[in-house]
Design a protein around this motif. Structure first.
Motif, PDB file in Angstrom:
ATOM      1  N   ARG A 109      -4.621  -4.174  11.351  1.00  0.00           N
ATOM      2  CA  ARG A 109      -3.740  -3.029  11.090  1.00  0.00           C
ATOM      3  C   ARG A 109      -2.510  -3.459  10.301  1.00  0.00           C
ATOM      4  NH1 ARG A 109      -5.046  -1.726  16.485  1.00  0.00           N
ATOM      5  NH2 ARG A 109      -3.001  -2.450  17.216  1.00  0.00           N
ATOM      6  N   GLN A 110      -1.981  -4.635  10.649  1.00  0.00           N
ATOM      7  CA  GLN A 110      -0.825  -5.173   9.923  1.00  0.00           C
ATOM      8  C   GLN A 110      -1.180  -5.432   8.462  1.00  0.00           C
ATOM      9  OE1 GLN A 110       0.615  -8.866  11.565  1.00  0.00           O
ATOM     10  NE2 GLN A 110       2.398  -8.964  10.201  1.00  0.00           N
ATOM     11  N   ILE A 111      -2.355  -6.027   8.235  1.00  0.00           N
ATOM     12  CA  ILE A 111      -2.808  -6.314   6.871  1.00  0.00           C
ATOM     13  C   ILE A 111      -3.000  -5.017   6.086  1.00  0.00           C
ATOM     14  CG2 ILE A 111      -4.737  -7.221   5.508  1.00  0.00           C
ATOM     15  CD1 ILE A 111      -5.147  -9.273   7.848  1.00  0.00           C
ATOM     16  N   GLU A 112      -3.682  -4.067   6.698  1.00  0.00           N
ATOM     17  CA  GLU A 112      -3.932  -2.790   6.017  1.00  0.00           C
ATOM     18  C   GLU A 112      -2.628  -2.067   5.699  1.00  0.00           C
ATOM     19  OE1 GLU A 112      -6.468  -1.045   8.889  1.00  0.00           O
ATOM     20  OE2 GLU A 112      -8.228  -2.239   8.309  1.00  0.00           O
ATOM     21  N   SER A 113      -1.641  -2.192   6.577  1.00  0.00           N
ATOM     22  CA  SER A 113      -0.355  -1.531   6.369  1.00  0.00           C
ATOM     23  C   SER A 113       0.371  -2.088   5.154  1.00  0.00           C
ATOM     24  CB  SER A 113       0.520  -1.669   7.619  1.00  0.00           C
ATOM     25  OG  SER A 113       1.799  -1.109   7.400  1.00  0.00           O
TER      26      SER A 113
ATOM     27  N   LEU B 127      -5.031 -12.938  -1.097  1.00  0.00           N
ATOM     28  CA  LEU B 127      -4.202 -11.799  -0.718  1.00  0.00           C
ATOM     29  C   LEU B 127      -2.803 -12.316  -0.395  1.00  0.00           C
ATOM     30  CD1 LEU B 127      -4.126  -8.724   0.034  1.00  0.00           C
ATOM     31  CD2 LEU B 127      -4.600  -9.465   2.389  1.00  0.00           C
ATOM     32  N   LEU B 128      -1.795 -11.825  -1.101  1.00  0.00           N
ATOM     33  CA  LEU B 128      -0.416 -12.242  -0.848  1.00  0.00           C
ATOM     34  C   LEU B 128       0.061 -11.602   0.449  1.00  0.00           C
ATOM     35  CD1 LEU B 128       1.951 -13.869  -2.123  1.00  0.00           C
ATOM     36  CD2 LEU B 128       2.729 -11.708  -3.132  1.00  0.00           C
ATOM     37  N   LEU B 129       0.512 -12.416   1.389  1.00  0.00           N
ATOM     38  CA  LEU B 129       0.947 -11.920   2.693  1.00  0.00           C
ATOM     39  C   LEU B 129       2.377 -11.411   2.581  1.00  0.00           C
ATOM     40  CD1 LEU B 129      -0.515 -14.687   5.035  1.00  0.00           C
ATOM     41  CD2 LEU B 129      -1.608 -12.599   4.182  1.00  0.00           C
ATOM     42  N   LEU B 130       2.564 -10.131   2.850  1.00  0.00           N
ATOM     43  CA  LEU B 130       3.843  -9.484   2.575  1.00  0.00           C
ATOM     44  C   LEU B 130       4.642  -9.153   3.828  1.00  0.00           C
ATOM     45  CD1 LEU B 130       2.616  -6.991  -0.180  1.00  0.00           C
ATOM     46  CD2 LEU B 130       3.547  -9.299  -0.471  1.00  0.00           C
ATOM     47  N   ASP B 131       4.094  -9.459   5.005  1.00  0.00           N
ATOM     48  CA  ASP B 131       4.743  -9.006   6.235  1.00  0.00           C
ATOM     49  C   ASP B 131       4.815 -10.119   7.272  1.00  0.00           C
ATOM     50  OD1 ASP B 131       5.980  -7.252   7.964  1.00  0.00           O
ATOM     51  OD2 ASP B 131       4.125  -6.424   8.753  1.00  0.00           O
TER      52      ASP B 131
ATOM     53  N   THR C 297      -3.750 -11.427 -10.062  1.00  0.00           N
ATOM     54  CA  THR C 297      -5.050 -10.930 -10.527  1.00  0.00           C
ATOM     55  C   THR C 297      -5.226  -9.460 -10.178  1.00  0.00           C
ATOM     56  OG1 THR C 297      -6.107 -11.632  -8.459  1.00  0.00           O
ATOM     57  CG2 THR C 297      -6.101 -13.207 -10.285  1.00  0.00           C
ATOM     58  N   SER C 298      -4.356  -8.947  -9.291  1.00  0.00           N
ATOM     59  CA  SER C 298      -4.441  -7.553  -8.851  1.00  0.00           C
ATOM     60  C   SER C 298      -3.082  -7.128  -8.316  1.00  0.00           C
ATOM     61  CB  SER C 298      -5.501  -7.413  -7.754  1.00  0.00           C
ATOM     62  OG  SER C 298      -5.402  -6.173  -7.090  1.00  0.00           O
ATOM     63  N   LYS C 299      -2.772  -5.835  -8.464  1.00  0.00           N
ATOM     64  CA  LYS C 299      -1.540  -5.281  -7.894  1.00  0.00           C
ATOM     65  C   LYS C 299      -1.841  -4.222  -6.832  1.00  0.00           C
ATOM     66  CE  LYS C 299       2.030  -4.568 -10.548  1.00  0.00           C
ATOM     67  NZ  LYS C 299       2.935  -4.135 -11.654  1.00  0.00           N
ATOM     68  N   SER C 300      -3.117  -3.982  -6.595  1.00  0.00           N
ATOM     69  CA  SER C 300      -3.500  -2.997  -5.580  1.00  0.00           C
ATOM     70  C   SER C 300      -4.789  -3.443  -4.892  1.00  0.00           C
ATOM     71  CB  SER C 300      -3.683  -1.612  -6.226  1.00  0.00           C
ATOM     72  OG  SER C 300      -4.007  -0.642  -5.248  1.00  0.00           O
ATOM     73  N   PRO C 301      -4.709  -4.326  -3.907  1.00  0.00           N
ATOM     74  CA  PRO C 301      -3.500  -4.932  -3.356  1.00  0.00           C
ATOM     75  C   PRO C 301      -3.027  -6.101  -4.223  1.00  0.00           C
ATOM     76  CG  PRO C 301      -5.400  -5.797  -2.214  1.00  0.00           C
ATOM     77  CD  PRO C 301      -5.929  -4.771  -3.189  1.00  0.00           C
ATOM     78  N   TYR C 302      -1.898  -6.698  -3.835  1.00  0.00           N
ATOM     79  CA  TYR C 302      -1.366  -7.827  -4.585  1.00  0.00           C
ATOM     80  C   TYR C 302      -2.151  -9.086  -4.241  1.00  0.00           C
ATOM     81  CZ  TYR C 302       2.620  -5.165  -6.289  1.00  0.00           C
ATOM     82  OH  TYR C 302       3.422  -4.249  -6.944  1.00  0.00           O
TER      83      TYR C 302
END
Length: 504
Positions: free
Chosen positions: A20-24, A296-300, A354-359
């Motif tokens: 859930r944290q990742i999806e958020s 996947l860049l971890l943002l949280d 390589t992507s911005k959605s997701p980063y």
């Protein structure tokens, strides 16, 4: 329900919070990063560093950008030293107990990175749980949770001069693991934290040979040494003859490209490979797709990211930009502010999106780990792809490598000099060198321009290293162990020259 299905169902429930944290943060990346920035600023506003740069007055990113300087380790070191000597509220609230020691990859000077309780729990450990959650999401039938994880960490020491403690990051993580997590890891803490590498390798092998190993975690180079040692000790040809349920290797620290073929030969059935991007300063990225090496860049997890375009890096007008301003395919130097008390810190890594959605990102090299002696700007990503293609076309397998410039002398033009230790040598080394050189020209237009009709650069020079040359060199320097890395590319000959002398 079969026992394994029950185990995975329980793990799905436990890991659901992380998913859930990742999806958020995947759905709301910019808002997530803004929340991280103002959260860590609030924790440090009453520190010495926070008062110096007016953290209390920062209500917008632009204020943060203008008031807080971008720093290298050397510039930030005085604050770290105060914290190491027991100072409280220096750049993070309270007192920092642990410091991760890193020798770095471009010089021998030790770095001591502060590890706060928040960076342990909400950073490294939380990201580790995300790693397993993502793997379970991609492989719902996995059996790794009923077997053990073979981890390869560094040594642990107590720094006697001050009250605080230091060690390799892996050692700090192992030393602070809760008991229930420790039960699923092997070897035990006592063996994992041994200092002397060769004694430790034998102890690890003795401990893990009879275990049921489902996954491996560690740095590819040192893990490969250990696994080959285990095969030698058991007289087996493949790892799955020893560990029938082995299914995945979570690897990080250095690029996997030069080692991938070596690992594929270690097992009879396919082994899954998942890359992670972590360092003493934080846990930044995880491979979240089965068939893509993008991270996947971890943002949280307590890290706020900024990026300096490498086209501007080092210039007086270089400016860091926030996540929302990055462009796909551009090379950036990464700047981080963390819940360990690092502020606008140049970690020294370069990445491209390589992507911005997701980063999603790829790690492309180091700000100081490249060859640019002649304006060619050869980064590690170019080198690794060139070596991969040369291996594919010649059947060679690489064990270790390094490269450096041959500087111009008189009328003699420059060149790049490579020293490569092969697991399997190419039948024709000259063909290998030619393929590598041509591939580098295809991948890097600046290198191609300098190589055009040998105007600036002659063709690269290839030296073949003796068996175990790099291992013996690292041993001589006291750099054996999972946290130490062979310097791949250097703008000087400081690493290449002693290696060439040992190779005579």
């Amino acid at each position: 329900m079969p026992a394994q299905g029950l185990v995975n169902k329980v793990m799905e429930l436990l890991m659901s919070k992380r998913m859930r944290q990742i999806e958020s943060f995947m759905q709301s990346p910019i808002e997530t990063q803004e929340n991280v920035l103002f959260d860590i600023l609030s924790h440090a506003r009453n520190t010495e560093y926070g008062k110096l740069y007016g953290f209390n007055d920062i209500n917008h990113y632009e204020t943060f950008q203008n008031q807080v300087p971008i720093v290298t380790y050397e510039e930030f070191e005085p604050f770290i030293e105060k914290a190491r000597k027991g100072g409280e509220n220096i750049s993070w609230h309270g007192k920092i107990k642990w410091f991760a020691k890193s020798s770095g990859t471009t010089n021998a000077k030790s770095k001591f990175i502060p590890i706060s309780e928040e960076s342990l729990e909400n950073g490294h450990y939380a990201a580790g749980k995300m790693m397993f959650a993502l793997y379970l999401n991609n492989h719902p039938e996995t059996q790794i949770f009923k077997n053990k994880n073979l981890r390869l960490g560094g040594s642990s020491e107590i720094y006697q001069k001050y009250e605080t403690l230091f060690g390799d990051l892996s050692a700090i993580l192992i030393d602070n693991l809760p008991f229930y997590a420790e039960l699923r890891n092997t070897p035990n803490k006592q063996i994992s934290l041994m200092s002397e590498w060769e004694t430790k390798m034998k102890a690890i092998a003795d401990a893990v040979i009879k275990e049921d190993i489902g996954c491996l975690t560690g740095v590819p180079s040192w893990m490969l040494v250990l696994l080959n040692y285990v095969l030698n000790q058991t007289g087996k040809t493949h790892l799955d003859e020893i560990w029938t349920d082995l299914e995945v290797f979570f690897h990080g620290g250095i690029s996997f490209k030069p080692y991938e073929e070596n690992y594929r030969l270690l097992t009879q059935k396919p082994l899954n490979f998942y890359e992670i991007y972590n360092a003493s300063e934080g846990f930044f990225g995880i491979q979240d797709q089965k068939d893509s090496k993008d991270l996947l860049l971890l943002l949280d997890n307590g890290i706020y990211y900024e990026f300096i375009p490498m086209s501007e890096f080092g210039s007086s007008n270089a400016k860091a930009i926030p996540l929302q301003e990055v462009e796909i395919g551009k090379n950036y130097a990464m700047v981080i502010s963390t819940n360990g008390g690092l502020w606008r810190y140049l970690i020294g890594d370069t990445v491209k999106f390589t992507s911005k959605s997701p980063y999603r990102i790829l790690v492309t090299g180091r700000t100081k780990h490249y060859i640019n002696a002649f304006g060619e700007e050869l980064i590690i990503e170019n080198a690794e792809e060139g070596l991969k293609r040369a291996c594919q076309k010649t059947g060679a397998i690489i064990k270790e490598f390094t490269a450096a410039p041959i500087f111009m002398s008189g009328n003699e033009k420059g060149a790049h000099e490579w020293l490569i230790e092969f697991e399997k040598r190419p039948e024709n080394p000259e063909e290998f060198a030619e393929i590598l050189d041509k591939t580098l020209q295809e991948l890097n237009s600046d290198y191609e321009a300098k190589r055009y009709k040998n105007i600036t650069l002659n063709r690269l020079k290839l030296n073949i290293a003796k068996e175990n040359l790099f291992f013996n060199w690292m041993k001589e320097r006291g750099k054996l162990g999972g946290q130490n890395k062979v310097p791949r590319l250097a703008n000087t000959r400081e690493f290449l020259e002693p290696l060439l002398q040992m190779n005579q």
